[in-house]
Motif scaffolding. Structure first.
Motif, PDB file in Angstrom:
ATOM      1  N   PHE A 306      81.961   3.915 -60.717  1.00 20.34           N
ATOM      2  CA  PHE A 306      80.934   3.139 -61.427  1.00 20.34           C
ATOM      3  C   PHE A 306      79.497   3.439 -61.017  1.00 20.34           C
ATOM      4  O   PHE A 306      78.572   3.137 -61.751  1.00 20.34           O
ATOM      5  CB  PHE A 306      81.186   1.640 -61.234  1.00 20.34           C
ATOM      6  N   PHE A 307      79.293   4.018 -59.824  1.00 17.05           N
ATOM      7  CA  PHE A 307      77.910   4.103 -59.315  1.00 17.05           C
ATOM      8  C   PHE A 307      77.482   5.516 -58.910  1.00 17.05           C
ATOM      9  O   PHE A 307      76.555   5.659 -58.118  1.00 17.05           O
ATOM     10  CB  PHE A 307      77.733   3.124 -58.145  1.00 17.05           C
ATOM     11  N   ASN A 308      78.152   6.538 -59.430  1.00 16.50           N
ATOM     12  CA  ASN A 308      77.762   7.930 -59.142  1.00 16.50           C
ATOM     13  C   ASN A 308      77.651   8.192 -57.641  1.00 16.50           C
ATOM     14  O   ASN A 308      76.731   8.869 -57.191  1.00 16.50           O
ATOM     15  CB  ASN A 308      76.408   8.271 -59.791  1.00 16.50           C
ATOM     16  N   CYS A 322      68.861   2.886 -64.280  1.00 10.79           N
ATOM     17  CA  CYS A 322      68.715   1.790 -65.254  1.00 10.79           C
ATOM     18  C   CYS A 322      67.851   0.710 -64.616  1.00 10.79           C
ATOM     19  O   CYS A 322      67.390   0.867 -63.493  1.00 10.79           O
ATOM     20  CB  CYS A 322      70.091   1.227 -65.622  1.00 10.79           C
ATOM     21  N   ASN A 323      67.643  -0.392 -65.350  1.00  6.13           N
ATOM     22  CA  ASN A 323      66.904  -1.490 -64.720  1.00  6.13           C
ATOM     23  C   ASN A 323      67.880  -2.427 -64.005  1.00  6.13           C
ATOM     24  O   ASN A 323      69.093  -2.266 -64.097  1.00  6.13           O
ATOM     25  CB  ASN A 323      66.026  -2.224 -65.746  1.00  6.13           C
ATOM     26  N   MET A 324      67.311  -3.419 -63.293  1.00  8.26           N
ATOM     27  CA  MET A 324      68.139  -4.273 -62.445  1.00  8.26           C
ATOM     28  C   MET A 324      69.160  -5.079 -63.253  1.00  8.26           C
ATOM     29  O   MET A 324      70.319  -5.221 -62.849  1.00  8.26           O
ATOM     30  CB  MET A 324      67.232  -5.204 -61.622  1.00  8.26           C
ATOM     31  N   GLU A 325      68.710  -5.555 -64.418  1.00  9.73           N
ATOM     32  CA  GLU A 325      69.593  -6.374 -65.252  1.00  9.73           C
ATOM     33  C   GLU A 325      70.838  -5.572 -65.664  1.00  9.73           C
ATOM     34  O   GLU A 325      71.974  -6.056 -65.570  1.00  9.73           O
ATOM     35  CB  GLU A 325      68.806  -6.797 -66.499  1.00  9.73           C
ATOM     36  N   GLU A 326      70.587  -4.309 -66.086  1.00  8.71           N
ATOM     37  CA  GLU A 326      71.712  -3.456 -66.490  1.00  8.71           C
ATOM     38  C   GLU A 326      72.602  -3.120 -65.294  1.00  8.71           C
ATOM     39  O   GLU A 326      73.828  -3.053 -65.418  1.00  8.71           O
ATOM     40  CB  GLU A 326      71.173  -2.157 -67.129  1.00  8.71           C
ATOM     41  N   ALA A 327      71.964  -2.944 -64.137  1.00 13.65           N
ATOM     42  CA  ALA A 327      72.738  -2.623 -62.926  1.00 13.65           C
ATOM     43  C   ALA A 327      73.686  -3.776 -62.574  1.00 13.65           C
ATOM     44  O   ALA A 327      74.851  -3.556 -62.227  1.00 13.65           O
ATOM     45  CB  ALA A 327      71.796  -2.323 -61.767  1.00 13.65           C
ATOM     46  N   VAL A 328      73.174  -5.008 -62.693  1.00 17.03           N
ATOM     47  CA  VAL A 328      74.023  -6.179 -62.393  1.00 17.03           C
ATOM     48  C   VAL A 328      75.203  -6.218 -63.361  1.00 17.03           C
ATOM     49  O   VAL A 328      76.339  -6.509 -62.970  1.00 17.03           O
ATOM     50  CB  VAL A 328      73.195  -7.483 -62.446  1.00 17.03           C
ATOM     51  N   LYS A 329      74.945  -5.880 -64.629  1.00 20.68           N
ATOM     52  CA  LYS A 329      76.028  -5.844 -65.622  1.00 20.68           C
ATOM     53  C   LYS A 329      77.093  -4.830 -65.213  1.00 20.68           C
ATOM     54  O   LYS A 329      78.290  -5.092 -65.294  1.00 20.68           O
ATOM     55  CB  LYS A 329      75.470  -5.470 -67.004  1.00 20.68           C
ATOM     56  N   THR A 330      76.637  -3.648 -64.793  1.00 12.47           N
ATOM     57  CA  THR A 330      77.576  -2.605 -64.367  1.00 12.47           C
ATOM     58  C   THR A 330      78.411  -3.085 -63.174  1.00 12.47           C
ATOM     59  O   THR A 330      79.620  -2.856 -63.107  1.00 12.47           O
ATOM     60  CB  THR A 330      76.805  -1.317 -63.991  1.00 12.47           C
ATOM     61  N   VAL A 331      77.748  -3.787 -62.256  1.00 14.56           N
ATOM     62  CA  VAL A 331      78.478  -4.308 -61.086  1.00 14.56           C
ATOM     63  C   VAL A 331      79.541  -5.307 -61.542  1.00 14.56           C
ATOM     64  O   VAL A 331      80.695  -5.276 -61.077  1.00 14.56           O
ATOM     65  CB  VAL A 331      77.516  -4.969 -60.075  1.00 14.56           C
ATOM     66  N   LYS A 332      79.166  -6.172 -62.481  1.00 10.21           N
ATOM     67  CA  LYS A 332      80.131  -7.178 -62.949  1.00 10.21           C
ATOM     68  C   LYS A 332      81.308  -6.509 -63.660  1.00 10.21           C
ATOM     69  O   LYS A 332      82.457  -6.942 -63.508  1.00 10.21           O
ATOM     70  CB  LYS A 332      79.438  -8.215 -63.829  1.00 10.21           C
ATOM     71  N   ASN A 333      81.025  -5.452 -64.417  1.00 10.34           N
ATOM     72  CA  ASN A 333      82.116  -4.680 -65.037  1.00 10.34           C
ATOM     73  C   ASN A 333      83.030  -4.072 -63.986  1.00 10.34           C
ATOM     74  O   ASN A 333      84.255  -4.096 -64.110  1.00 10.34           O
ATOM     75  CB  ASN A 333      81.555  -3.547 -65.906  1.00 10.34           C
TER      76      ASN A 333
END
Ligand code: 5GP
Ligand code: MN
Length: 343
Positions: A306-308, A322-333
């Motif tokens: 998920f995080f290269n 990406c921005n922080m909001e998108e990063a948090v989404k990726t973490v939740k996924n």
């Protein structure tokens, strides 16, 4: 103590170091205690052998490592690009310390890889890339400095190390194990420590220098992060914390002041995974991801997927563009994808 290299590889190591005159030891971007401590220990050994040796790192290291013997002589590429590039170009041998893929050199990658001089890897990360003539890679070991300590012993050199060398090796091992609280159950770790203590090092002082020394800004930010920024996902036994550059400015945070923050949520009973997201100070639009876990949760797999990134089973990292909001989404996924292991 353990053997690190085969007889053949060891004689190759001896030959390469004997023939070299200008040796560059390079460590990874955002060097940590192991990267810096093991590099400095290698430098001290090779300097005793009469070589011109430089430690070169892509970016600066935290203030709490500045007291390490020799740290002030480390060449930081981000600060003096042209000068450091010249040092790298002039090298006739490289030691690759505490990383196993050229990409971890960031801006220095091309200059190092363009130099055809032989490269020797001393490292403890899994799955090394194929770019070194000698590979001393031992993922079961707690730190690159442990690999180096065993290698010194194998060469019959451990008896001859200086007090400063022992300090660098001990500090590196201590940093990569959270003061021997994780990744440090192998008895061989303590064989190394025994030998280092015999050199007269003060391990309690080293602990205070590294773990019990904070700036007021760090203490205040720590309180803020825990009180305001820690987001728990209790049913997943996971925690997410974020740090933006404007928060860094607000608190007057310097490089290294956030070291170890990612570990804090793991103190919560039952917590299995902690994710720390921080805006990259040097690269706008990049979020640096740090992952820590307990027991069998493989955060290096999560980092790769998920995080290269990658790393160790219980400590890994990566980057997101990406921005922080998108990063948090990726973490939740990512957390959702590992639901069965986390729940
Ligand atoms: P930290 O969270 O302290 O920055 O990194 C912890 C560990 O994760 C490092 O020791 C390293 O092994 C690994 N790591 C961190 N960032 C990256 C990355 O961008 N790529 C890879 N492959 N590993 C990383
Ligand atoms: Mn390490």
């Amino acid at each position: 103590m353990e053997k690190i290299l085969s007889e053949e590889a060891l004689s190759c190591f001896r030959q390469l170091t004997a023939e070299a005159q200008h040796i560059v030891i390079c460590a990874h971007v955002n060097p940590d205690g192991d990267a810096l401590g093991s590099s400095l220990a290698m430098k001290k050994y090779l300097s005793r052998e009469g070589k011109d040796v430089q430690v070169v790192v892509p970016t600066s290291f935290p203030d709490f490592l500045r007291w390490l013997p020799g740290a002030t002589e480390v060449k930081v590429y981000a600060r003096h690009e042209a000068e450091v590039a010249d040092v790298v170009k002039a090298a006739d041998l490289f030691l690759v310390a505490d990383f196993n893929d050229p990409s971890r050199l960031m801006g220095l990658q091309e200059t190092v890889m363009d130099n055809p001089a032989p490269k020797i890897m001393i490292d403890h990360h899994t799955a090394p890339s194929d770019f070194c003539q000698i590979v001393a890679s031992r993922p079961e070991m707690c730190a690159t400095a442990e690999v180096w300590c065993h290698l010194l012993d194998q060469m019959g050199e451990l008896e001859h190390i200086s007090h400063d060398e022992a300090v660098c090796i001990y500090t590196a091992m201590m940093c990569d194990t959270g003061a021997f609280t994780y990744a440090s159950n192998r008895p061989a770790v303590y064989e190394c420590i025994g030998k280092l203590l015999a050199c007269g090092i003060d391990k309690d002082k080293i602990y205070r220098n590294v773990f019990w020394t904070a700036s007021p800004a760090r203490m205040k930010l720590m309180g803020y992060m825990l009180y305001v920024k820690m987001e728990l996902v209790p049913q997943m036994h996971a925690s997410i914390m974020t740090l933006t550059n404007s928060e860094r400015r607000l608190f007057g945070i310097k490089n290294g002041d956030t070291e170890g923050f990612v570990n804090m949520p793991l103190q919560i009973m039952g917590m299995r995974l902690s994710v720390f997201l921080a805006e990259d100070t040097e690269h706008p639009g990049v979020i640096k991801v740090s992952l820590r876990s307990v027991d069998d949760f493989p955060c290096n797999e999560m980092a790769a997927r998920f995080f290269n990134g990658g790393g160790h089973k219980n400590a890994s990292g990566g980057r997101l563009q990406c921005n922080m909001e998108e990063a948090v989404k990726t973490v939740k996924n990512a957390i959702r994808a590992y639901e069965t292991l986390l729940k």
